[in-house]
Scaffold this motif. Sequence first.
Motif, PDB file in Angstrom:
ATOM      1  N   ARG A   1     -48.552   4.679 -41.425  1.00 26.23           N
ATOM      2  CA  ARG A   1     -49.714   4.729 -40.324  1.00 26.23           C
ATOM      3  C   ARG A   1     -48.821   5.390 -39.173  1.00 26.23           C
ATOM      4  O   ARG A   1     -47.720   4.887 -38.942  1.00 26.23           O
ATOM      5  CB  ARG A   1     -50.246   3.361 -39.741  1.00 26.23           C
TER       6      ARG A   1
ATOM      7  N   THR B   1     -48.194   6.435 -35.227  1.00 27.87           N
ATOM      8  CA  THR B   1     -48.538   6.285 -33.988  1.00 27.87           C
ATOM      9  C   THR B   1     -47.771   7.100 -33.128  1.00 27.87           C
ATOM     10  O   THR B   1     -46.919   7.714 -33.583  1.00 27.87           O
ATOM     11  CB  THR B   1     -48.439   4.847 -33.337  1.00 27.87           C
TER      12      THR B   1
ATOM     13  N   ALA C   1     -44.222   5.495 -33.250  1.00 25.92           N
ATOM     14  CA  ALA C   1     -43.681   4.710 -34.455  1.00 25.92           C
ATOM     15  C   ALA C   1     -44.176   5.235 -35.832  1.00 25.92           C
ATOM     16  O   ALA C   1     -45.143   5.845 -35.712  1.00 25.92           O
ATOM     17  CB  ALA C   1     -43.744   3.150 -34.242  1.00 25.92           C
TER      18      ALA C   1
ATOM     19  N   GLU D   1     -45.348   3.301 -39.167  1.00 23.53           N
ATOM     20  CA  GLU D   1     -45.698   1.822 -39.733  1.00 23.53           C
ATOM     21  C   GLU D   1     -45.599   1.963 -41.099  1.00 23.53           C
ATOM     22  O   GLU D   1     -46.572   2.956 -41.750  1.00 23.53           O
ATOM     23  CB  GLU D   1     -46.729   1.171 -38.906  1.00 23.53           C
TER      24      GLU D   1
ATOM     25  N   CYS E   1     -46.404  -0.241 -44.826  1.00 23.18           N
ATOM     26  CA  CYS E   1     -47.042  -1.601 -45.308  1.00 23.18           C
ATOM     27  C   CYS E   1     -47.045  -1.348 -46.842  1.00 23.18           C
ATOM     28  O   CYS E   1     -47.475  -0.381 -47.276  1.00 23.18           O
ATOM     29  CB  CYS E   1     -48.339  -1.810 -45.002  1.00 23.18           C
TER      30      CYS E   1
ATOM     31  N   HIS F   1     -44.568  -5.606 -44.162  1.00 16.58           N
ATOM     32  CA  HIS F   1     -44.514  -4.582 -43.088  1.00 16.58           C
ATOM     33  C   HIS F   1     -42.979  -4.173 -42.552  1.00 16.58           C
ATOM     34  O   HIS F   1     -42.502  -5.067 -42.589  1.00 16.58           O
ATOM     35  CB  HIS F   1     -45.680  -4.964 -42.029  1.00 16.58           C
ATOM     36  N   LYS F   2     -43.111  -2.950 -41.902  1.00 13.31           N
ATOM     37  CA  LYS F   2     -42.247  -2.354 -41.374  1.00 13.31           C
ATOM     38  C   LYS F   2     -42.438  -1.368 -40.393  1.00 13.31           C
ATOM     39  O   LYS F   2     -43.181  -0.526 -40.658  1.00 13.31           O
ATOM     40  CB  LYS F   2     -41.033  -1.896 -42.247  1.00 13.31           C
ATOM     41  N   THR F   3     -41.878  -1.529 -39.258  1.00 15.00           N
ATOM     42  CA  THR F   3     -42.236  -0.629 -38.263  1.00 15.00           C
ATOM     43  C   THR F   3     -40.962   0.228 -37.701  1.00 15.00           C
ATOM     44  O   THR F   3     -40.012  -0.601 -37.346  1.00 15.00           O
ATOM     45  CB  THR F   3     -43.047  -1.075 -36.717  1.00 15.00           C
TER      46      THR F   3
END
Length: 309
Positions: A180, A182, A185, A187, A189, A264-266
Motif C-alpha cells: 500500500r 501513501t 510511506a 506499507e 502486510c 505489518h510493517k510501515t
Amino acid sequence: MAHALTEQELLKFSTGELDSLEFKSSRIFRADMKPGEVNQSLETVAKAVSAMANSGGGRIIIGASDETEPGQVVIDGGVPWAFKGATIKEWLTNVIPPLVDPELHGLNVFPVTPAEVGSEIGEGRAVIVIEIPDSEDAPHQARDNRYYIRVGAKSKPIGNRIVMDIANRRKHPRIKMMLRRTTEALEICLLNDSKIAASDIAIQLVFTSMKSKGLSHGPMPFSTLTWALNSCHTVEIFNDANKDVLNQRPLDNYRPLLPNRQMHKTIPVEWDEDVSSSSTCEWEISADSAATRSGIIMMGDISKLGTWL
C-alpha cells in the motif's frame, strides 16, 4: 474474495496474458441448449476450473470476450439470467464444484452490475464472474481425467511430476503480500494464506524511482529492500547500489506466522516526484521450504487501498 464488479470496471480490464483470467463467450450457455451441448460446455469449464484451482486461483468471466480486440474486453450481450429452472448464478454455483475431483470449495459466482446508461448487457441477461480460489485441496482433476494448470492465459494439461509438485504444496506455507503506497510511506502486510505456520520468511522488493527517508539513518536513496524474519532475528537491508545499510536486531518473543494471521510493517518513504505508472516494483517472497513466488507490478497499480500479490 468476491466483490461487486461493475460493467465499467470490467471494460477497463487489460487482459494481455493474465494466467488468472479467462473469458468465455455467451455461446457457451444458451437457453435452447440440449443436454449433450450443456455437458460439452461443462467439460470446457471443468478444464478452466481445474487449471485455476491448481495455479493459485483466478476468474472465469462468462458473457464477454477478448478475442475481437486482443487485450480489450468486449461484452457480447451476456448469458440468459433464467437457465435450467433457476438463475444462471444459482445453477453455476451448484454445478461447478463437482466438475473437478476432489470437489472444489470456496468458489464465488456473481453477476456483473450493468451500467445505468448504455449497457452492453442485454435485458434478461447477465455477465457472470466465477471466482476460483487457490485451493488447499489441489491438485484437482477435470472431467476428462486430466489435471490442468494455467500457462500463458491457457489451460494446459500436465504430467505426473507437476501433479505431485502441486500435491506437495500442502506441506508448505503460502505467504501473500499486500503493498500500500501513501504519500509518505510504503506499507507492507504479510498474510499466511495456508494451513501451515511459517517460521522463516523473507521478502525482497526492487524499485525504480524511489527514495527512502532512511528510518533512523537520515536521507538515503535506495532501490532494493530486503526484509527477513526468523526465530533468531529480523533483518532489514536497504541497498542503493553503492552500499548496504543493515538493521539487525534479536527477536525476544518471536512467534511463527500462524495460518490466517497477518504481519505489518510501515516504511517511511520519500517518493520521487517523477514516479510514474511506468515505474515498477519487482517482488519476491519465500517462506521456509516453499517455492519462492515472484513477479513484477507497475507502481501505478499499487493502490491506496492496498494491492495483494
